[in-house]
Write a protein that holds these residues in place. Structure first.
Motif, PDB file in Angstrom:
ATOM      1  N   PRO A  46      13.238  60.937 -34.627  1.00 32.34           N
ATOM      2  CA  PRO A  46      12.256  61.736 -33.888  1.00 32.34           C
ATOM      3  C   PRO A  46      11.360  62.581 -34.796  1.00 32.34           C
ATOM      4  CG  PRO A  46      14.402  62.770 -33.770  1.00 32.34           C
ATOM      5  CD  PRO A  46      14.595  61.457 -34.492  1.00 32.34           C
ATOM      6  N   TYR A  47      11.688  62.643 -36.088  1.00 37.30           N
ATOM      7  CA  TYR A  47      10.904  63.478 -37.006  1.00 37.30           C
ATOM      8  C   TYR A  47       9.824  62.675 -37.720  1.00 37.30           C
ATOM      9  CZ  TYR A  47      14.958  66.318 -36.014  1.00 37.30           C
ATOM     10  OH  TYR A  47      15.949  66.984 -35.360  1.00 37.30           O
ATOM     11  N   CYS A  48      10.189  61.441 -38.179  1.00 38.02           N
ATOM     12  CA  CYS A  48       9.208  60.642 -38.922  1.00 38.02           C
ATOM     13  C   CYS A  48       8.884  59.323 -38.208  1.00 38.02           C
ATOM     14  CB  CYS A  48       9.718  60.372 -40.341  1.00 38.02           C
ATOM     15  SG  CYS A  48      11.075  59.196 -40.409  1.00 38.02           S
ATOM     16  N   HIS A  49       9.588  59.030 -37.128  1.00 36.52           N
ATOM     17  CA  HIS A  49       9.325  57.876 -36.258  1.00 36.52           C
ATOM     18  C   HIS A  49       9.637  56.536 -36.915  1.00 36.52           C
ATOM     19  CE1 HIS A  49       7.707  60.902 -33.659  1.00 36.52           C
ATOM     20  NE2 HIS A  49       6.846  61.261 -34.589  1.00 36.52           N
ATOM     21  N   ARG A  50      10.376  56.532 -38.009  1.00 36.73           N
ATOM     22  CA  ARG A  50      10.828  55.274 -38.609  1.00 36.73           C
ATOM     23  C   ARG A  50      12.098  54.827 -37.888  1.00 36.73           C
ATOM     24  NH1 ARG A  50       9.209  55.219 -44.305  1.00 36.73           N
ATOM     25  NH2 ARG A  50       7.046  55.897 -44.296  1.00 36.73           N
ATOM     26  N   GLY A  51      12.388  53.546 -37.983  1.00 37.64           N
ATOM     27  CA  GLY A  51      13.534  53.001 -37.265  1.00 37.64           C
ATOM     28  C   GLY A  51      14.757  52.750 -38.107  1.00 37.64           C
ATOM     29  N   GLU A  52      14.703  53.082 -39.387  1.00 40.38           N
ATOM     30  CA  GLU A  52      15.834  52.796 -40.264  1.00 40.38           C
ATOM     31  C   GLU A  52      16.741  54.017 -40.348  1.00 40.38           C
ATOM     32  OE1 GLU A  52      12.557  52.412 -41.538  1.00 40.38           O
ATOM     33  OE2 GLU A  52      12.524  50.393 -40.679  1.00 40.38           O
ATOM     34  N   MET A  53      17.914  53.892 -39.744  1.00 33.44           N
ATOM     35  CA  MET A  53      18.881  54.983 -39.777  1.00 33.44           C
ATOM     36  C   MET A  53      20.263  54.403 -39.999  1.00 33.44           C
ATOM     37  SD  MET A  53      17.571  57.652 -36.888  1.00 33.44           S
ATOM     38  CE  MET A  53      17.449  56.518 -35.517  1.00 33.44           C
ATOM     39  N   GLU A  54      21.146  55.226 -40.552  1.00 34.60           N
ATOM     40  CA  GLU A  54      22.531  54.793 -40.719  1.00 34.60           C
ATOM     41  C   GLU A  54      23.451  55.834 -40.109  1.00 34.60           C
ATOM     42  OE1 GLU A  54      23.823  54.557 -44.751  1.00 34.60           O
ATOM     43  OE2 GLU A  54      23.042  56.536 -45.283  1.00 34.60           O
ATOM     44  N   TRP A  55      24.658  55.351 -39.725  1.00 33.87           N
ATOM     45  CA  TRP A  55      25.659  56.233 -39.130  1.00 33.87           C
ATOM     46  C   TRP A  55      26.574  56.745 -40.228  1.00 33.87           C
ATOM     47  CZ3 TRP A  55      25.490  57.573 -34.068  1.00 33.87           C
ATOM     48  CH2 TRP A  55      24.681  56.807 -33.237  1.00 33.87           C
ATOM     49  N   LYS A  56      26.759  58.065 -40.264  1.00 33.78           N
ATOM     50  CA  LYS A  56      27.673  58.651 -41.245  1.00 33.78           C
ATOM     51  C   LYS A  56      28.457  59.786 -40.587  1.00 33.78           C
ATOM     52  CE  LYS A  56      24.865  59.822 -44.619  1.00 33.78           C
ATOM     53  NZ  LYS A  56      24.240  60.140 -45.928  1.00 33.78           N
ATOM     54  N   GLU A  57      29.686  59.939 -41.025  1.00 38.49           N
ATOM     55  CA  GLU A  57      30.507  61.039 -40.527  1.00 38.49           C
ATOM     56  C   GLU A  57      30.014  62.365 -41.100  1.00 38.49           C
ATOM     57  OE1 GLU A  57      34.668  60.559 -41.222  1.00 38.49           O
ATOM     58  OE2 GLU A  57      35.182  62.384 -40.092  1.00 38.49           O
ATOM     59  N   VAL A  58      30.019  63.400 -40.262  1.00 38.07           N
ATOM     60  CA  VAL A  58      29.649  64.743 -40.709  1.00 38.07           C
ATOM     61  C   VAL A  58      30.822  65.682 -40.428  1.00 38.07           C
ATOM     62  CG1 VAL A  58      27.187  64.348 -40.299  1.00 38.07           C
ATOM     63  CG2 VAL A  58      28.588  65.399 -38.518  1.00 38.07           C
ATOM     64  N   PRO A  59      30.914  66.776 -41.189  1.00 37.81           N
ATOM     65  CA  PRO A  59      31.988  67.748 -40.935  1.00 37.81           C
ATOM     66  C   PRO A  59      31.813  68.407 -39.568  1.00 37.81           C
ATOM     67  CG  PRO A  59      30.992  68.090 -43.104  1.00 37.81           C
ATOM     68  CD  PRO A  59      30.121  67.124 -42.372  1.00 37.81           C
ATOM     69  N   GLY A  60      32.903  68.822 -38.969  1.00 43.05           N
ATOM     70  CA  GLY A  60      32.869  69.422 -37.635  1.00 43.05           C
ATOM     71  C   GLY A  60      32.714  70.927 -37.630  1.00 43.05           C
ATOM     72  N   GLU A  61      32.384  71.507 -38.790  1.00 47.92           N
ATOM     73  CA  GLU A  61      32.209  72.957 -38.846  1.00 47.92           C
ATOM     74  C   GLU A  61      30.747  73.325 -38.595  1.00 47.92           C
ATOM     75  OE1 GLU A  61      33.953  71.346 -41.483  1.00 47.92           O
ATOM     76  OE2 GLU A  61      35.785  71.781 -40.351  1.00 47.92           O
TER      77      GLU A  61
END
Ligand SMILES: [Zn+2]
Length: 137
Positions: A46-61
């Protein structure tokens, strides 16, 4: 009373599979000029409108950005939990998530800025949800 369930789609399936496994897995934009964390799940950044993204785990804090106390629930499935605190939490990685805040006072205190950690709670058959808990800071 059963609680309403999230609608799992091909777009958001990695997020919900992560939650069921006790992990927060979010989209990250692969555009090196952007690189933002994206939530909720989408087909393009939604920020740069490109379609290339990957899924990564993030910390829950994270930290509480805003909160309210729910006295009148939007669905009878949550009636036994009211009153409860519902919070907007900015995770350390920058994403804004919403969820119930366990173990928090429901009246008379501002929780904005307080540190929280995610936990994962059963939410019906084969489904878990993210809930937050105040950290001892
Ligand atoms: Zn982007």
């Amino acid at each position: 009373m059963n609680k309403p369930q999230p609608r799992v789609t091909e777009v958001n399936r990695p997020f919900w599979e992560g939650v069921n496994a006790g992990r927060i897995v979010l989209q990250h934009c692969l555009n090196s000029q952007c690189g933002r964390v994206v939530f909720y799940p989408r087909v393009c950044c939604p920020y740069c409108h490109r379609g290339e993204m990957e899924w990564k785990e993030v910390p829950g804090e994270g930290r509480i950005v805003s909160h309210t106390t729910v006295h009148r629930v939007h669905h009878d499935g949550f009636a036994a939990e009211a009153p409860y605190v519902f919070a907007a939490v900015e995770l350390a990685g920058g994403a804004l998530l919403y969820g119930q805040l366990a173990g928090a006072p429901t009246e008379g205190v501002s929780l904005v800025g307080r540190a929280v950690a995610a936990e994962f709670v059963d939410h019906g058959p084969d489904r878990r949800l993210i809930r937050f808990r105040l950290a001892s800071d």
